[in-house]
Design an enzyme around this catalytic site. Structure first.
Site, PDB file in Angstrom:
ATOM      1  N   ALA A   2     -30.432 -37.947   3.006  1.00  0.00           N
ATOM      2  CA  ALA A   2     -29.762 -39.087   3.391  1.00  0.00           C
ATOM      3  C   ALA A   2     -28.475 -39.142   2.421  1.00  0.00           C
ATOM      4  CB  ALA A   2     -30.795 -40.414   3.015  1.00  0.00           C
ATOM      5  N   CYS A  84     -40.892 -38.962   2.087  1.00  0.00           N
ATOM      6  CA  CYS A  84     -39.746 -39.840   1.256  1.00  0.00           C
ATOM      7  C   CYS A  84     -40.283 -40.879   0.257  1.00  0.00           C
ATOM      8  CB  CYS A  84     -38.871 -40.572   2.289  1.00  0.00           C
ATOM      9  SG  CYS A  84     -37.799 -41.560   1.473  1.00  0.00           S
ATOM     10  N   GLY A 189     -38.234 -27.126  -2.290  1.00  0.00           N
ATOM     11  CA  GLY A 189     -38.105 -27.632  -3.958  1.00  0.00           C
ATOM     12  C   GLY A 189     -37.739 -26.881  -4.697  1.00  0.00           C
ATOM     13  N   ASP A 190     -36.291 -27.202  -5.334  1.00  0.00           N
ATOM     14  CA  ASP A 190     -35.925 -26.604  -6.623  1.00  0.00           C
ATOM     15  C   ASP A 190     -35.159 -25.013  -6.310  1.00  0.00           C
ATOM     16  OD1 ASP A 190     -36.895 -28.714  -7.884  1.00  0.00           O
ATOM     17  OD2 ASP A 190     -38.349 -27.908  -8.991  1.00  0.00           O
TER      18      ASP A 190
HETATM   19  C1  LIG Z   1     -30.042 -37.724  -2.007  1.00  0.00           C
HETATM   20  C2  LIG Z   1     -31.189 -37.064  -1.387  1.00  0.00           C
HETATM   21  C3  LIG Z   1     -31.623 -37.485  -0.125  1.00  0.00           C
HETATM   22  C4  LIG Z   1     -32.540 -37.020   0.539  1.00  0.00           C
HETATM   23  N1  LIG Z   1     -32.777 -37.216   1.795  1.00  0.00           N
HETATM   24  C5  LIG Z   1     -33.739 -36.532   2.465  1.00  0.00           C
HETATM   25  C6  LIG Z   1     -34.346 -36.996   4.016  1.00  0.00           C
HETATM   26  O1  LIG Z   1     -33.353 -37.983   4.590  1.00  0.00           O
HETATM   27  N2  LIG Z   1     -35.203 -36.424   4.437  1.00  0.00           N
HETATM   28  C7  LIG Z   1     -35.984 -35.468   3.890  1.00  0.00           C
HETATM   29  O2  LIG Z   1     -36.970 -35.084   4.441  1.00  0.00           O
HETATM   30  N3  LIG Z   1     -35.790 -35.114   2.611  1.00  0.00           N
HETATM   31  C8  LIG Z   1     -34.955 -35.723   1.965  1.00  0.00           C
HETATM   32  N4  LIG Z   1     -34.617 -35.518   0.456  1.00  0.00           N
HETATM   33  C9  LIG Z   1     -35.601 -34.685  -0.056  1.00  0.00           C
HETATM   34  C10 LIG Z   1     -34.956 -33.246   0.067  1.00  0.00           C
HETATM   35  O3  LIG Z   1     -35.025 -32.769   1.372  1.00  0.00           O
HETATM   36  C11 LIG Z   1     -35.838 -32.132  -0.462  1.00  0.00           C
HETATM   37  O4  LIG Z   1     -37.161 -32.320  -0.094  1.00  0.00           O
HETATM   38  C12 LIG Z   1     -35.930 -32.577  -2.106  1.00  0.00           C
HETATM   39  O5  LIG Z   1     -34.459 -32.860  -2.731  1.00  0.00           O
HETATM   40  C13 LIG Z   1     -36.445 -31.152  -2.656  1.00  0.00           C
HETATM   41  O6  LIG Z   1     -35.752 -30.034  -2.458  1.00  0.00           O
HETATM   42  P1  LIG Z   1     -34.520 -29.389  -3.048  1.00  0.00           P
HETATM   43  O7  LIG Z   1     -34.953 -29.161  -4.592  1.00  0.00           O
HETATM   44  O8  LIG Z   1     -33.990 -28.192  -2.500  1.00  0.00           O
HETATM   45  O9  LIG Z   1     -33.322 -30.429  -3.065  1.00  0.00           O
HETATM   46  C14 LIG Z   1     -33.406 -35.966  -0.111  1.00  0.00           C
HETATM   47  C15 LIG Z   1     -33.063 -35.822  -1.497  1.00  0.00           C
HETATM   48  C16 LIG Z   1     -31.895 -36.055  -1.951  1.00  0.00           C
HETATM   49  C17 LIG Z   1     -31.719 -35.776  -3.345  1.00  0.00           C
END
Ligand SMILES: Cc1cc2nc3c(=O)[nH]c(=O)nc-3n(C[C@H](O)[C@H](O)[C@H](O)COP(=O)(O)O)c2cc1C
Length: 336
Positions: A2, A84, A189-190
């Protein structure tokens, strides 16, 4: 993500080699009632590239309508958000709250599957579970598949963890082991670098990796992964010149594709992302936040990079053979 994975962001990631992008999550209710702000975020990728639309909600009719709208703009996949953790989403019993109601979640999957052509996969993204005592991701994923989901993405944190602690690869592995082998499981994740990607694949057996925060201001992660996955050497981190060039492309796309008062805000965010980790990035961010317009923000960043490039040459940083810029490249100056 988002407020992050808008069309300019997705385009830059695609141009640098990401396999597939998905819109930020969009309220099915808002789409179904034609809320312009939300429908405006449901954008097809440029140049005919394949993309997915993510929706959330719990009203069956709205979910069906939103899925049809996604297909009508050319989405080749409809993803349902059941992960979410945000209070306002959970208060409406949507997002990760659905992990506590697998039967309702299953019914939503069935409704969306029935609303779209058979050629469009319906997929689900969820978390490890609601909390530490309810890490039901493997059973939940199986229930979603039974209802018709054709791909599962798991973020290895629980809802109550939010974004704290660490994403647990073990729960992603348990999902991979539980779900029928023809259903792809995406680990999330991460993952912020090539090693993290390789670890995720190896530790969980997942079929692909979803990268969120690690791509902010670092779309080169995708081009690096593309090379590594093709069996070629990792090209390494981008040079300052490459950073500047992709920053320019990103801002050009924002200017072309966005309008209204949010445009300057989006450009400010891009300025901060592309300078992240470099010497003086915090000062730059503060200055950019005070700029009155787009041209001034762009000029500040151009000037910032010109100075860094000049300084880097003068100080002889990044010797031959080391392509990239790292946080530590300017550590001496930062400490001075
Ligand atoms: C600012 C922000 C917005 C996010 N919006 C969404 C979203 O719209 N849909 C979704 O499935 N996950 C959303 N997430 C979660 C991420 O897709 C992801 O699952 C989470 O950040 C862990 O992965 P990462 O460590 O690669 O960021 C959001 C995360 C952040 C930080």
């Amino acid at each position: 993500m988002a407020a992050v994975t808008d069309l300019p962001f997705r385009t830059v990631a695609e141009e640098l080699g990401v396999g597939f992008t998905i819109t930020e999550f969009l309220s099915a209710h808002a789409l179904a009632v034609g809320d312009p702000k939300t429908t405006g975020k449901m954008t097809a990728s440029l140049d005919g590239r394949r993309f997915g639309v993510q929706i959330f909600g719990r009203e069956e009719a709205a979910m069906a309508e939103a899925a049809k709208m996604a297909v009508s703009i050319g989405a080749s996949l409809v993803d349902i958000n059941m992960g979410c953790p945000a209070k306002r989403v959970v208060a409406g019993e949507c997002g990760s709250a659905l992990m506590r109601e697998p039967q309702i979640a299953q019914q939503l999957v069935r409704v969306v599957v029935n609303a779209v052509p058979a050629s469009i996969p319906v997929t689900v993204k969820h978390r490890a579970g609601w909390n530490q005592d309810n890490r039901n991701a493997p059973e939940f994923a199986c229930a979603m598949v039974e209802a018709g989901a054709q791909m599962i993405t798991v973020h290895g944190r629980t809802r109550t963890q939010g974004f704290s602690g660490k994403s647990d690869p073990e729960i992603i592995k348990l999902v991979r082991d539980a779900v029928p082998s023809h259903i792809p499981v995406i680990g999330n994740g991460d993952v912020v670098d090539v090693d993290g990607y390789l670890r995720m694949r190896e530790m969980t057996g997942c079929d692909a990796v979803m990268i969120g925060r690690g791509a902010l201001g670092n779309p080169w992660l995708f081009s690096r992964l593309r090379e590594v996955c093709a069996g070629r050497p990792d090209p390494g981190a981008p040079t300052l010149e490459e950073r500047l060039s992709v920053f320019r492309r990103h801002v050009d796309l924002i200017e072309r594709l966005k309008s209204g008062p949010r445009t300057l805000h989006e450009v400010r965010k891009a300025c901060a992302w592309y300078a992240r980790g470099l010497y003086g990035c915090n000062a730059l961010r503060l200055r950019v936040w005070e700029t009155p317009d787009l041209a001034a923000a762009r000029a500040l960043v151009e000037d910032y990079f010109a100075q860094l490039i000049e300084r880097k040459d003068r100080l002889g940083l990044s010797p031959d053979g080391e392509r990239g810029t790292k946080d530590s490249d300017f550590a001496d100056e930062a400490a001075a």
